[in-house]
Design a protein around this motif. Structure first.
Motif, mmCIF file in Angstrom:
data_model
loop_
_atom_site.group_PDB
_atom_site.id
_atom_site.type_symbol
_atom_site.label_atom_id
_atom_site.label_comp_id
_atom_site.label_asym_id
_atom_site.label_seq_id
_atom_site.Cartn_x
_atom_site.Cartn_y
_atom_site.Cartn_z
ATOM 1 N N SER A 106 0.619 12.158 0.177
ATOM 2 C CA SER A 106 -0.038 13.406 0.592
ATOM 3 C C SER A 106 0.709 14.569 -0.047
ATOM 4 C CB SER A 106 -0.025 13.549 2.121
ATOM 5 O OG SER A 106 -0.668 14.756 2.495
ATOM 6 N N ARG B 164 0.851 -1.195 0.000
ATOM 7 C CA ARG B 164 0.000 0.000 0.000
ATOM 8 C C ARG B 164 0.888 1.248 0.000
ATOM 9 N NH1 ARG B 164 -5.262 0.361 3.592
ATOM 10 N NH2 ARG B 164 -5.915 -0.825 1.754
ATOM 11 N N TYR B 165 0.638 2.127 -0.915
ATOM 12 C CA TYR B 165 1.381 3.376 -1.036
ATOM 13 C C TYR B 165 0.463 4.523 -0.595
ATOM 14 C CZ TYR B 165 4.590 0.635 -3.896
ATOM 15 O OH TYR B 165 5.464 -0.300 -4.341
ATOM 16 N N LEU B 166 1.005 5.380 0.305
ATOM 17 C CA LEU B 166 0.254 6.543 0.795
ATOM 18 C C LEU B 166 0.929 7.808 0.287
ATOM 19 C CD1 LEU B 166 -0.260 5.398 4.507
ATOM 20 C CD2 LEU B 166 -1.766 5.022 2.557
ATOM 21 N N ASP C 149 -2.934 0.650 -3.823
ATOM 22 C CA ASP C 149 -2.525 -0.719 -3.493
ATOM 23 C C ASP C 149 -2.002 -1.396 -4.759
ATOM 24 O OD1 ASP C 149 -3.248 -0.473 -0.850
ATOM 25 O OD2 ASP C 149 -5.308 -1.159 -1.220
ATOM 26 N N ASP D 146 -5.179 15.056 2.883
ATOM 27 C CA ASP D 146 -5.427 13.659 3.248
ATOM 28 C C ASP D 146 -4.651 12.746 2.314
ATOM 29 O OD1 ASP D 146 -7.133 14.457 5.240
ATOM 30 O OD2 ASP D 146 -8.938 14.303 3.976
ATOM 31 N N TYR D 147 -4.349 11.563 2.837
ATOM 32 C CA TYR D 147 -3.577 10.616 2.041
ATOM 33 C C TYR D 147 -4.418 10.033 0.898
ATOM 34 C CZ TYR D 147 0.410 10.447 5.203
ATOM 35 O OH TYR D 147 1.515 10.768 5.920
ATOM 36 N N SER D 148 -3.763 9.934 -0.249
ATOM 37 C CA SER D 148 -4.292 9.096 -1.334
ATOM 38 C C SER D 148 -3.692 7.707 -1.185
ATOM 39 C CB SER D 148 -3.913 9.674 -2.696
ATOM 40 O OG SER D 148 -4.522 10.925 -2.874
ATOM 41 N N VAL D 149 -4.495 6.676 -1.447
ATOM 42 C CA VAL D 149 -4.061 5.291 -1.206
ATOM 43 C C VAL D 149 -3.995 4.547 -2.541
ATOM 44 C CG1 VAL D 149 -4.557 3.135 -0.024
ATOM 45 C CG2 VAL D 149 -5.109 5.328 1.078
#
Length: 407
Positions: free
Chosen positions: A44, A40-42, A60, A55-58
């Motif tokens: 911001s 999973r890559y976060l 996978d 907010d973080y974009s996610v």
């Protein structure tokens, strides 16, 4: 790489960098990913107008390296790059997935050297339905599909389809006589097991085929001309997509009484008759004459040569043969006057065969009074092309068991 509206050089880096067209890249440091593992890559972002982190974009992502190609096995196995079958079987094995899952499907192909697909399938093992061309260079190709929709690289195996021709059959020649008319005929005895198709050619044309019913098959060429004749015999095994054999070439001369008149479709009606006279065959040019309206001069329009014409006189001293001769000459079918030896000439000096159709009157001349001595039969004729077909098949040891004419 991941795209965002502003970015830092790595995660948790707050240093702004220029953007191009409102987009930039965020590049993460490399790490040793495990095949089949989901990560999973976060991400911001922030900017001058929004100094606080968004907010973080996610995202996978599952790490799935491209699988290595599978192994292709052909049956029969190639020898020196050649496969001795036009319908080889392709088997695919050795698939190694890279995501910890399973093989979901396969794709198998036969292509030419330029990559054009000749046939394809999704099952293994796979045997072709339509045969490949003998002597053609082709490629066997295969790949497999693993979980996540990832195809492997193609496996390729270049080969040449090379099915050798079987050896030529054994053929012997002999002269036999028809059991009814006594007509001498050429017979070829071919070694051919049951189910094998025997093809006989004469003069570059196929005169017939027959399927053997035993260890040998005997064939008779009803329309063979007089003098030396050469036949070419090949066989074809009953197996699927077999190759025809190499040709066996045999030459023979039919021996026996000369000057036979015969209908090759009915050898039982043949009759031996002495040729008394035979006119020189002539070819006349047919033409048409017409007078155009208002033109005092007629116009002659040449045409094509007419069928060569001639006349003959045949002699017989047997009342039964007289009837046979008359019936043959009045039958309206093409007849053959088999070439005969020249009197006083060498053994191989022969008149050429004449294939003709009688025309006009058939006349009988009685040359002397008293008991039947001989008769002369006269007719005019129009020559026709030589007869190529003429294969008869003889089964068993007794001629009149079965006669099967093939035309």
């Amino acid at each position: 790489p991941h795209r965002c509206y502003s970015h830092g050089s790595s995660l948790n880096t707050h240093t702004p960098c220029p953007t191009s067209g409102g987009k930039a890249q965020a590049i993460l440091p490399p790490f040793a990913a495990t095949p089949g593992t989901a990560y999973r890559y976060l991400l911001s972002v922030y900017g001058p107008l929004s100094p606080d982190w968004a907010d973080y974009s996610v995202v996978d992502l599952t790490h799935r390296p491209t699988p290595a190609p599978p192994t292709i096995t052909l049956t029969p196995a190639p020898m020196a790059g050649k496969v001795a079958s036009r319908v080889p079987t392709m088997t695919v094995s050795g698939e190694a997935v890279t995501d910890g899952g399973s093989v979901l499907g396969r794709e198998l192909q036969w292509t030419d050297v330029d990559g054009t697909v000749l046939a394809s399938a999704t099952v293994s093992p796979w045997m072709l339905v339509a045969p490949l061309d003998n002597g053609k260079a082709v490629k066997a190709r295969a790949r497999f599909l693993q979980g996540g929709g990832m195809w492997s690289d193609w496996a390729e195996l270049p080969v040449t389809i090379d099915v050798p021709k079987p050896p030529a059959p054994a053929v012997t020649f002999a002269t036999i006589t028809h059991p009814v008319s006594g007509l001498p005929l050429p017979q070829l005895t071919v070694t051919a097991p049951a189910g094998v198709t025997v093809r006989v050619e004469r003069g570059g044309a196929v005169i017939g085929e027959v399927v053997s019913e035993g260890a040998t098959v005997r064939v008779v060429d009803l329309a063979a001309p007089a003098g030396p004749v050469t036949w070419q015999v090949t066989t074809l095994a009953p197996t699927l997509f077999a190759e025809r054999s190499l040709p066996a070439v045999v030459t023979g001369t039919t021996t026996g009484a000369e000057s036979w008149l015969l209908d090759p479709t009915r050898p039982e009606t043949a009759v031996c008759a002495k040729v008394v006279e035979l006119d020189t065959v002539k070819s006349d040019l047919r033409s048409s004459v017409f007078a155009p309206i208002g033109d005092p001069w007629p116009i002659v329009q040449p045409g094509v040569p007419a069928a060569p014409t001639g006349g003959m006189v045949l002699r017989t001293d047997d009342p039964a043969d007289l009837t046979k001769l008359t019936d043959l000459l009045k039958s309206g079918t093409p007849l053959v006057l088999r070439g005969w030896g020249e009197e006083g000439g060498t053994a191989d000096a022969r008149q050429a065969d004449i294939t003709f159709r009688p025309v006009g009157e058939v006349t009988e001349a009685r040359l002397a009074q008293g008991p039947f001595t001989y008769r002369n039969i006269s007719t005019a004729f129009v020559s026709v092309p030589p007869i190529i077909a003429g294969l008869a098949v003889v089964y068993g040891d007794i001629w009149d068991d079965i006669w099967s004419d093939i035309w």
